[in-house]
Design a protein around this motif. Structure first.
Motif, PDB file in Angstrom:
ATOM      1  N   THR A 174      -6.669  -0.148   2.126  1.00 57.26           N
ATOM      2  CA  THR A 174      -5.428   0.015   1.366  1.00 57.26           C
ATOM      3  C   THR A 174      -4.387   0.692   2.236  1.00 57.26           C
ATOM      4  O   THR A 174      -4.666   1.710   2.870  1.00 57.26           O
ATOM      5  CB  THR A 174      -5.655   0.846   0.087  1.00 57.26           C
ATOM      6  OG1 THR A 174      -6.705   0.262  -0.689  1.00 57.26           O
ATOM      7  CG2 THR A 174      -4.384   0.906  -0.758  1.00 57.26           C
ATOM      8  N   ILE A 175      -3.190   0.126   2.265  1.00 57.12           N
ATOM      9  CA  ILE A 175      -2.090   0.629   3.086  1.00 57.12           C
ATOM     10  C   ILE A 175      -1.036   1.263   2.182  1.00 57.12           C
ATOM     11  O   ILE A 175      -0.519   0.611   1.269  1.00 57.12           O
ATOM     12  CB  ILE A 175      -1.419  -0.509   3.881  1.00 57.12           C
ATOM     13  CG1 ILE A 175      -2.448  -1.312   4.670  1.00 57.12           C
ATOM     14  CG2 ILE A 175      -0.325   0.037   4.800  1.00 57.12           C
ATOM     15  CD1 ILE A 175      -1.908  -2.649   5.171  1.00 57.12           C
ATOM     16  N   SER A 233       2.617   2.098   1.534  1.00 60.37           N
ATOM     17  CA  SER A 233       3.813   1.448   2.066  1.00 60.37           C
ATOM     18  C   SER A 233       5.074   2.052   1.468  1.00 60.37           C
ATOM     19  O   SER A 233       5.060   2.657   0.394  1.00 60.37           O
ATOM     20  CB  SER A 233       3.777  -0.057   1.784  1.00 60.37           C
ATOM     21  OG  SER A 233       3.907  -0.300   0.388  1.00 60.37           O
ATOM     22  N   SER A 269       4.548   0.215   6.769  1.00 64.63           N
ATOM     23  CA  SER A 269       3.375   1.077   6.645  1.00 64.63           C
ATOM     24  C   SER A 269       3.795   2.527   6.814  1.00 64.63           C
ATOM     25  O   SER A 269       4.580   2.870   7.698  1.00 64.63           O
ATOM     26  CB  SER A 269       2.333   0.713   7.706  1.00 64.63           C
ATOM     27  OG  SER A 269       1.344   1.719   7.794  1.00 64.63           O
ATOM     28  N   TYR A 298      -3.714   5.453   5.220  1.00 65.70           N
ATOM     29  CA  TYR A 298      -4.598   4.367   4.815  1.00 65.70           C
ATOM     30  C   TYR A 298      -5.844   4.908   4.119  1.00 65.70           C
ATOM     31  O   TYR A 298      -6.312   6.001   4.424  1.00 65.70           O
ATOM     32  CB  TYR A 298      -5.058   3.557   6.044  1.00 65.70           C
ATOM     33  CG  TYR A 298      -4.012   3.385   7.105  1.00 65.70           C
ATOM     34  CD1 TYR A 298      -2.918   2.543   6.891  1.00 65.70           C
ATOM     35  CD2 TYR A 298      -4.078   4.081   8.317  1.00 65.70           C
ATOM     36  CE1 TYR A 298      -1.937   2.395   7.861  1.00 65.70           C
ATOM     37  CE2 TYR A 298      -3.103   3.943   9.286  1.00 65.70           C
ATOM     38  CZ  TYR A 298      -2.027   3.104   9.052  1.00 65.70           C
ATOM     39  OH  TYR A 298      -1.049   2.969  10.014  1.00 65.70           O
ATOM     40  N   LYS A 355      -5.063  -4.308   0.678  1.00 63.99           N
ATOM     41  CA  LYS A 355      -4.169  -4.066  -0.453  1.00 63.99           C
ATOM     42  C   LYS A 355      -2.972  -3.243   0.014  1.00 63.99           C
ATOM     43  O   LYS A 355      -3.080  -2.426   0.944  1.00 63.99           O
ATOM     44  CB  LYS A 355      -4.899  -3.305  -1.557  1.00 63.99           C
ATOM     45  CG  LYS A 355      -6.017  -4.082  -2.230  1.00 63.99           C
ATOM     46  CD  LYS A 355      -5.470  -5.044  -3.254  1.00 63.99           C
ATOM     47  CE  LYS A 355      -6.596  -5.656  -4.083  1.00 63.99           C
ATOM     48  NZ  LYS A 355      -6.088  -6.596  -5.097  1.00 63.99           N
ATOM     49  N   ILE A 356      -1.834  -3.455  -0.646  1.00 64.21           N
ATOM     50  CA  ILE A 356      -0.627  -2.685  -0.342  1.00 64.21           C
ATOM     51  C   ILE A 356      -0.305  -1.805  -1.539  1.00 64.21           C
ATOM     52  O   ILE A 356      -0.182  -2.287  -2.675  1.00 64.21           O
ATOM     53  CB  ILE A 356       0.552  -3.613  -0.019  1.00 64.21           C
ATOM     54  CG1 ILE A 356       0.276  -4.368   1.288  1.00 64.21           C
ATOM     55  CG2 ILE A 356       1.850  -2.817   0.092  1.00 64.21           C
ATOM     56  CD1 ILE A 356       1.332  -5.383   1.647  1.00 64.21           C
ATOM     57  N   TYR A 357      -0.191  -0.508  -1.289  1.00 66.68           N
ATOM     58  CA  TYR A 357       0.122   0.492  -2.315  1.00 66.68           C
ATOM     59  C   TYR A 357       1.565   0.930  -2.083  1.00 66.68           C
ATOM     60  O   TYR A 357       1.869   1.580  -1.085  1.00 66.68           O
ATOM     61  CB  TYR A 357      -0.848   1.668  -2.168  1.00 66.68           C
ATOM     62  CG  TYR A 357      -0.681   2.804  -3.142  1.00 66.68           C
ATOM     63  CD1 TYR A 357      -1.465   2.884  -4.292  1.00 66.68           C
ATOM     64  CD2 TYR A 357       0.223   3.833  -2.898  1.00 66.68           C
ATOM     65  CE1 TYR A 357      -1.338   3.945  -5.178  1.00 66.68           C
ATOM     66  CE2 TYR A 357       0.361   4.897  -3.769  1.00 66.68           C
ATOM     67  CZ  TYR A 357      -0.426   4.953  -4.911  1.00 66.68           C
ATOM     68  OH  TYR A 357      -0.297   6.013  -5.781  1.00 66.68           O
ATOM     69  N   GLU A 358       2.461   0.539  -2.984  1.00 66.46           N
ATOM     70  CA  GLU A 358       3.876   0.843  -2.799  1.00 66.46           C
ATOM     71  C   GLU A 358       4.223   2.233  -3.326  1.00 66.46           C
ATOM     72  O   GLU A 358       3.830   2.604  -4.421  1.00 66.46           O
ATOM     73  CB  GLU A 358       4.740  -0.223  -3.480  1.00 66.46           C
ATOM     74  CG  GLU A 358       4.591  -1.595  -2.846  1.00 66.46           C
ATOM     75  CD  GLU A 358       5.630  -2.594  -3.333  1.00 66.46           C
ATOM     76  OE1 GLU A 358       6.786  -2.182  -3.574  1.00 66.46           O
ATOM     77  OE2 GLU A 358       5.285  -3.776  -3.479  1.00 66.46           O
TER      78      GLU A 358
END
Length: 233
Positions: A129-130, A132, A166, A170, A203-206
């Motif tokens: 999970t990144i 962002s 990014s 992470y 996955k992208i975590y905004e």
């Protein structure tokens, strides 16, 4: 439950000279406190109880400052790189990584709620999970748009562009280590490309709060101004 964080603190901080001539970048102060100490306080508050610092440049100064972490009520140990390994390579030198762990750069000022980021990764059963951030960058020049005949068809005066970037934070599963060659220079970009190629999409975590990477000189100046607005110290 043990919550583990790996903080990448081995860089030379060349972009931050002259601040980093006599200090390693993670010890550059924001106000009166080194940026890495701010991060460790935040992680402690978020329930992390074990932090490993990956060190290389001026490692002995960082170790002398943080010791075993007892001053902050958290376990701190170290992984020494004998050569630069980028962002993901250092993980191969840490033998006791748990199944899930946080990895982050040691030069980030943010009010990201680390515990929520950790829990989102676990609940989504993500492999990687990144965190962002939507960053707006302004082009400092007039931009010329041309056609195939080299004729100007559009002019933009100092346009602004938005990018999802990014944050250098992470959450990852230990299974990712199979893609990282041992004791070899291997960056975040290398790992992302490997995961995408295998269709193991991260996955992208905004996040839309405060975030600054003090490795950029302009962000460092803003970080000093914004310190009082970071509310999870």
């Amino acid at each position: 439950m043990s919550k583990r964080a790996i903080i990448l603190a081995g860089g030379k901080g060349t972009r931050l000279k002259p601040y980093t001539i006599s200090l390693p970048k993670p010890l550059v102060p924001i106000g009166d406190v080194p940026i890495l100490e701010i991060i460790i306080r935040q992680l402690k508050k978020a329930g992390f109880n074990h932090v490993t610092l990956t060190v290389n440049h001026m490692a002995e100064i960082i170790q002398a400052y943080f010791g075993d972490g007892s001053k902050w009520g958290i376990k701190i140990d170290y992984s020494l790189e004998l050569k630069p390994l980028s962002t993901m390579g250092p993980l191969t030198l840490i033998p006791d990584l748990p199944e899930e762990f946080l990895v982050m750069n040691g030069d980030i000022l943010t009010d990201l709620k680390f515990e929520e980021f950790y829990d989102a990764h676990i609940s989504n059963k993500s492999n990687f999970t990144i965190a962002s951030f939507l960053r707006r960058d302004k082009v400092e020049y007039g931009v010329l748009i041309r056609n195939e005949n080299a004729e100007l068809i559009q002019f933009q005066e100092k346009p602004e562009n938005d990018y999802l970037v990014s944050m250098g934070i992470y959450m990852m599963n230990r299974n990712n280590l199979e893609y990282i060659p041992h004791d070899t220079f291997f960056g975040f970009d290398h790992l992302m490309n490997a995961l995408i190629e295998k269709k193991h999409y991260p996955k992208i975590y905004e996040f839309n709060g405060n975030w600054l990477d003090i490795g950029r000189p302009d962000d460092y100046e803003r970080a000093i101004e914004k310190l009082s607005k970071i509310n999870n110290l």
